[in-house]
Motif scaffolding. Structure first.
Motif, PDB file in Angstrom:
ATOM      1  N   GLN A  10      64.505 -15.335 121.778  1.00  0.00           N
ATOM      2  CA  GLN A  10      65.804 -14.669 121.693  1.00  0.00           C
ATOM      3  C   GLN A  10      66.949 -15.636 121.436  1.00  0.00           C
ATOM      4  N   GLU A  11      66.749 -16.920 121.757  1.00  0.00           N
ATOM      5  CA  GLU A  11      67.771 -17.933 121.545  1.00  0.00           C
ATOM      6  C   GLU A  11      67.131 -19.303 121.411  1.00  0.00           C
ATOM      7  N   PHE A  12      67.873 -20.214 120.811  1.00  0.00           N
ATOM      8  CA  PHE A  12      67.428 -21.602 120.669  1.00  0.00           C
ATOM      9  C   PHE A  12      68.355 -22.511 121.456  1.00  0.00           C
ATOM     10  N   ILE A  13      67.857 -23.691 121.761  1.00  0.00           N
ATOM     11  CA  ILE A  13      68.648 -24.701 122.466  1.00  0.00           C
ATOM     12  C   ILE A  13      68.830 -25.895 121.542  1.00  0.00           C
ATOM     13  N   LEU A  14      70.084 -26.227 121.254  1.00  0.00           N
ATOM     14  CA  LEU A  14      70.413 -27.375 120.422  1.00  0.00           C
ATOM     15  C   LEU A  14      70.581 -28.605 121.307  1.00  0.00           C
ATOM     16  N   GLU A  15      69.796 -29.626 121.066  1.00  0.00           N
ATOM     17  CA  GLU A  15      69.873 -30.823 121.911  1.00  0.00           C
ATOM     18  C   GLU A  15      71.174 -31.586 121.723  1.00  0.00           C
ATOM     19  N   GLY A  16      71.723 -31.548 120.515  1.00  0.00           N
ATOM     20  CA  GLY A  16      72.934 -32.329 120.251  1.00  0.00           C
ATOM     21  C   GLY A  16      72.618 -33.812 120.245  1.00  0.00           C
ATOM     22  N   ASN A 172      61.588 -23.418 121.950  1.00  0.00           N
ATOM     23  CA  ASN A 172      62.857 -23.024 121.316  1.00  0.00           C
ATOM     24  C   ASN A 172      63.912 -24.136 121.348  1.00  0.00           C
ATOM     25  N   VAL A 173      63.489 -25.389 121.512  1.00  0.00           N
ATOM     26  CA  VAL A 173      64.418 -26.524 121.562  1.00  0.00           C
ATOM     27  C   VAL A 173      64.466 -27.188 120.189  1.00  0.00           C
ATOM     28  N   ILE A 174      65.670 -27.250 119.599  1.00  0.00           N
ATOM     29  CA  ILE A 174      65.869 -27.875 118.287  1.00  0.00           C
ATOM     30  C   ILE A 174      66.503 -29.248 118.493  1.00  0.00           C
ATOM     31  N   PRO A 175      65.833 -30.321 118.113  1.00  0.00           N
ATOM     32  CA  PRO A 175      66.385 -31.669 118.304  1.00  0.00           C
ATOM     33  C   PRO A 175      67.460 -32.018 117.288  1.00  0.00           C
ATOM     34  N   HIS A 176      68.547 -31.256 117.317  1.00  0.00           N
ATOM     35  CA  HIS A 176      69.645 -31.451 116.359  1.00  0.00           C
ATOM     36  C   HIS A 176      70.905 -30.842 116.961  1.00  0.00           C
ATOM     37  N   PHE A 177      72.048 -31.005 116.238  1.00  0.00           N
ATOM     38  CA  PHE A 177      73.281 -30.397 116.737  1.00  0.00           C
ATOM     39  C   PHE A 177      73.622 -29.108 115.992  1.00  0.00           C
TER      40      PHE A 177
END
Length: 312
Positions: A10-16, A172-177
Motif C-alpha cells: 500500500q505504500e513504499f518507504i524512501l530511505e533518503g 517496500n523499502v526503496i534505497p533512494h530519495f
C-alpha cells in the motif's frame, strides 16, 4: 487499477540519505535554497521572454519552454526530499510513488529531447546566421515543443503498460530519495527481465540521441569559433562554451552512470548522489548559464528595472 489489484503493498518507504539524516535541518535549508533558486531563475526566464517583446525570438522561446518543463521536473522530486530532511516523512503511497516515477521519466526524457533541439538552434544561430531567421521561427518552436512531449509520452505509455503487469508483494523499502523506476522494479515479485530490458533500451535511445546531437552540433560550433577573425571574440565564445560544456558533462555523465551501466544491485547507493546532480545541481546552473552571460537578457533586465523606477 490493475496495479493496485495486483499488489499487496500500500505504500513504499524512501530511505533518503540515512548516513546524513542527523544533518536533516541543515540539508533541508541547503536544498530548499537550491530549489527556490532553480524555480526563481527559470521563472525569470519565462517572464522576461514573454513580457519583453525583443526577447520573443525563437532562441528565447525555446529556452522558456525548456525552463517551464524544468520547473515541473524538479518539483516532482525535490519537495519530497525536503520533507524527508525536515520531517523525516519517508513513506509515500503506492499510487503516488508510481505517479512520481512516471512523471520524473516523462519530464526527464522531454528535457533530453528539448536540449537536443536547443543545440540544433544554437548551431544554426552560430554556424548559419544568414539562414537562421528563415529556418527557425515561432511556429517551428511550437512544433518542436509538441514533438518532444509527444515522443516522451509514447515511451511512457509503453512503460505504464508493462508496469501494470507487475505485482508488488514486499519488501517496500526503496534505497533512494524518490521513486526511481529501476529500483521500483527490483521490489516487484514478478519477472521483470523484459521490463528492465525495455527501460534500458529506452534510456539508450533518449540519452544517446540527445548526446549525439549535442556532440555533433557542439563540434561544428567550436570549429566556427576557431575561424572567427577576432581573438577577443574567440575568447568570449570559448568562455561561454566552457560553461555549456560543464553543465552538459554533469548532466550526461550522471544520466549515463544511472541508466546505462550494467545491473549492479550492490551499488544502488551511488545512484543517489548522481541523481542529485540532475535534480538539484544542473537545474540551478541552467538559468545562470543561459541568461546571466547573455547581453539581450541584461538589456531586458535593465529596461524592466528602469520602468519600475519610473512607475515609483
Amino acid at each position: 487499477m490493475e496495479m493496485i489489484n495486483g499488489t499487496a503493498v500500500q505504500e513504499f518507504i524512501l530511505e533518503g540519505f540515512p548516513a546524513v539524516q542527523h544533518l536533516g535541518k541543515v540539508l533541508f535549508l541547503v536544498h530548499l535554497r537550491a530549489y527556490l533558486g532553480s524555480i526563481t531563475g527559470n521563472m525569470v526566464i519565462i517572464t522576461f521572454t514573454w513580457a519583453d517583446h525583443p526577447l520573443e525570438t525563437p532562441m528565447f522561446v525555446l529556452l522558456s519552454y525548456f525552463s517551464f518543463c524544468k520547473c515541473f521536473f524538479i518539483t516532482t522530486v525535490v519537495p519530497k526530499l525536503l520533507s524527508i530532511f525536515l520531517l523525516g516523512r519517508q513513506t509515500i503511497p503506492f499510487i503516488a510513488c508510481v505517479i512520481q516515477a512516471f512523471s520524473f521519466l516523462y519530464l526527464g526524457s522531454t528535457i533530453a529531447f528539448f536540449r537536443g533541439v536547443m543545440f540544433v538552434d544554437w548551431y544554426l544561430a552560430t554556424c548559419n546566421p544568414l539562414h537562421y531567421s528563415t529556418i527557425t521561427n515561432l511556429r517551428v518552436c511550437v512544433l518542436c515543443w509538441v514533438l518532444c512531449y509527444t515522443l516522451s509520452f509514447i515511451f511512457i505509455i509503453g512503460l505504464a503498460m508493462k508496469v501494470s503487469q507487475l505485482s508488488f508483494c514486499g519488501p517496500n523499502v526503496i534505497p533512494h530519495f524518490f521513486c526511481d523506476i529501476g529500483l521500483l522494479t527490483h521490489l516487484s515479485c514478478s519477472n521483470t527481465h523484459s521490463f528492465e530490458t525495455y527501460v534500458f533500451f529506452i534510456a539508450i535511445f533518449v540519452i544517446l540521441i540527445s548526446l549525439l546531437i549535442a556532440i555533433i552540433t557542439y563540434s561544428h560550433i567550436v570549429v566556427t569559433i576557431v575561424h572567427l577573425p577576432s581573438t577577443m571574440e574567440q575568447q568570449k565564445a570559448f568562455c561561454t562554451c566552457s560553461f555549456y560544456h560543464m553543465i552538459l558533462s554533469l548532466m550526461y555523465s550522471s544520466c549515463v552512470f544511472i541508466y546505462l551501466k550494467p545491473k549492479q544491485t550492490n551499488r544502488l547507493d551511488s545512484n543517489r548522489e548522481a541523481a542529485l546532480v540532475n535534480t538539484v545541481v544542473t537545474p540551478l546552473l541552467n538559468p545562470v548559464i543561459y541568461t546571466l552571460r547573455n547581453k539581450q537578457v541584461h538589456q531586458a533586465l535593465k529596461g524592466t528595472l528602469s520602468r519600475v523606477k519610473l512607475q515609483k
